[in-house]
Design a protein around this motif. Structure first.
Motif, short mmCIF file in Angstrom:
data_model
loop_
_atom_site.label_atom_id
_atom_site.label_comp_id
_atom_site.label_asym_id
_atom_site.label_seq_id
_atom_site.Cartn_x
_atom_site.Cartn_y
_atom_site.Cartn_z
N LEU A 92 0.95 -1.19 0.07
CA LEU A 92 0.15 0.06 -0.18
C LEU A 92 1.01 1.31 0.07
CD1 LEU A 92 -2.99 -1.15 2.59
CD2 LEU A 92 -2.99 -0.85 0.16
N GLY A 93 2.03 1.21 0.43
CA GLY A 93 2.87 2.31 0.55
C GLY A 93 2.66 3.30 1.52
N ARG A 94 3.25 4.20 1.57
CA ARG A 94 3.22 5.13 2.66
C ARG A 94 1.85 5.70 3.11
NH1 ARG A 94 6.99 10.44 3.99
NH2 ARG A 94 5.64 11.14 5.64
N THR A 95 1.44 5.87 4.31
CA THR A 95 0.26 6.60 4.46
C THR A 95 0.64 8.11 5.48
OG1 THR A 95 -0.24 5.36 6.43
CG2 THR A 95 -1.24 4.55 4.60
N GLY A 96 -0.49 8.80 5.35
CA GLY A 96 -0.11 10.05 5.96
C GLY A 96 -0.60 11.20 5.16
N PRO A 97 -0.35 12.56 5.65
CA PRO A 97 -0.81 13.86 4.84
C PRO A 97 -0.10 13.94 3.33
CG PRO A 97 -0.38 14.08 7.10
CD PRO A 97 0.16 12.92 6.99
#
Length: 66
Positions: free
Chosen positions: A2-7
């Protein structure tokens, strides 16, 4: 992956590049690694397995949990 999550403002180009590198380019790399065995097989088969989280339509449907 999914990869990185965040703003989104915290994402880098490298963050964004990592997802297709694993999920798309990775399939090509694995296929190439198995080509010698596939060529020797009398019945060569490649089966790719995915999940619902790989579906843009499913993950953007507010009625679904993916």
């Amino acid at each position: 992956m999914l990869g990185r999550t965040g703003p989104v403002q915290e994402y880098t180009a490298a963050d964004m590049r990592a997802v297709p590198d694993v999920n798309v380019v990775g399939i090509v790399r694995v296929t190439h690694a198995f080509l010698p065995l596939l060529r020797r097989s009398p019945h060569p088969v490649i089966v790719d397995v995915s999940s619902g989280t790989g579906s843009f339509g499913m993950t953007h449907d507010p009625g679904r949990v993916e």
